[in-house]
Enzyme design. Structure first.
Site, short mmCIF file in Angstrom:
data_model
loop_
_atom_site.label_atom_id
_atom_site.label_comp_id
_atom_site.label_asym_id
_atom_site.label_seq_id
_atom_site.Cartn_x
_atom_site.Cartn_y
_atom_site.Cartn_z
CB THR A 48 -0.94 0.00 1.22
OG1 THR A 48 -1.76 -1.17 1.17
CG2 THR A 48 -1.83 1.22 1.25
CE1 TYR A 137 1.44 -8.35 2.19
CE2 TYR A 137 3.16 -6.80 1.51
CZ TYR A 137 1.83 -7.20 1.51
OH TYR A 137 0.90 -6.46 0.82
CE LYS A 164 -0.71 -7.07 4.44
NZ LYS A 164 -0.26 -5.72 4.01
CB ILE A 206 -1.38 -5.73 8.25
CG1 ILE A 206 -1.04 -6.11 9.69
CG2 ILE A 206 -0.50 -4.58 7.78
CD1 ILE A 206 0.38 -6.67 9.87
#
Length: 297
Positions: A48, A137, A164, A206
């Site tokens: 992001t 991630y 995540k 998240i």
């Protein structure tokens, strides 16, 4: 501060000036906006935040600004999206000097993928050589780490403290939560299914929706914690059209447009990301109106 990652951890955009330099004043304002709402943590320089497009100097400047503005109120996680162990460690050592609480690290993902043992060793080296807590991630569709491997990393590698889980949709998340790895926490990043993710046991989120409408996401998290399923479902139905409106190949420009509509400054986007069209803006406005989110412009 004892590191306690849980709950709503928005991954912030990286605002840029028109000449593609980090707009640190705009970033400070976004950090303050989220802190004032009561988020449980913040993440910078992830996808992001266009982390894949950032130099090490940009990453350090953004992480340092977030840490200073947060001033210990909540944990700050910094993302690294690079394609070799050497580069991840180089970024990690530099970012660690800012005082961030943890690193969020993707697997390497350009064309060639390591096997399971090399993937485990990759995360072991990153954690050991940076000296930082690491959150996996797991987002890259064509380099997805299987749930069984994620569980092994969490259970076998000291200082890898969580994952995540984004790629592989809710089925991979379900498998991982079912394994219940003792070595780390599982966070959801399946934006259209945050609500069922919490019900299955995800220990927080998240994900991009949290950045766009953190107030709705905080309300939903609190509703789930107190067992108010009806309210949580109502909030899911408000959030879902917003996620559909921001999801796309130009997601970060869409997110910045969504912030601007609310009177927030997400800054400019980096080239060559596609600008937001009038149709996309109208879809965002419609989603905000349905969710009772005030649009200022």
């Amino acid at each position: 501060m004892t590191l306690d990652l849980h709950g709503i951890i928005p991954p912030l955009v990286s605002p840029f000036t028109a000449d593609e330099q980090p707009d640190l004043d705009a970033l400070r304002a976004e950090v303050r906006y989220h802190l004032d709402l009561g988020v449980h943590g913040l993440c910078v320089t992830g996808s992001t935040g266009d982390g894949q497009m950032l130099s090490v100097d940009d990453s350090v400047a953004i992480a340092d600004t977030a840490v200073r503005e947060t001033a210990g109120q909540v944990p700050v996680i910094a993302g690294i999206i690079q394609d070799s162990t050497r580069e991840v460690i180089r970024y990690g050592k530099a970012i660690a000097q800012t005082g961030v609480d943890a690193l969020q690290v993707t697997p390497v993902h350009y064309l060639f993928q390591p096997d399971e043992e090399r993937t485990i060793e990759y995360y072991r080296r990153v954690a050991e050589e940076t000296g930082m807590p690491v959150v996996i991630y797991n987002v890259i569709p064509y380099a997805l780490i299987p749930a069984t491997t994620v569980a092994r990393i969490l259970n076998e590698v000291p200082n890898v403290i969580g994952v995540k889980q984004s790629g592989g949709n809710i089925h991979q998340l379900a498998d991982l939560l079912h394994m219940n790895p003792a070595g780390g926490k599982v966070f959801t990043a399946v934006d259209d299914l945050l609500f069922p993710s919490y019900l299955m046991g995800a220990q927080g989120a998240i994900s991009a929706t949290l950045t766009v409408v953190p107030e709705l996401c905080l309300q939903q998290w609190d509703a789930v914690q107190r067992g108010d399923i009806a309210t949580a479902l109502e909030l899911h139905n408000k959030q879902l059209p917003i996620w559909r409106a921001i999801d796309g190949p130009n997601m970060t420009p869409r997110i910045k447009a969504a912030l601007a509509m609310q009177g927030r400054n997400g800054g400019h986007s980096l080239s060559p990301l596609t600008p937001v069209s009038d149709t996309e803006r109208e879809t965002l406005r419609t989603a905000f109106k349905a969710a009772d989110i005030k649009v200022t412009n």
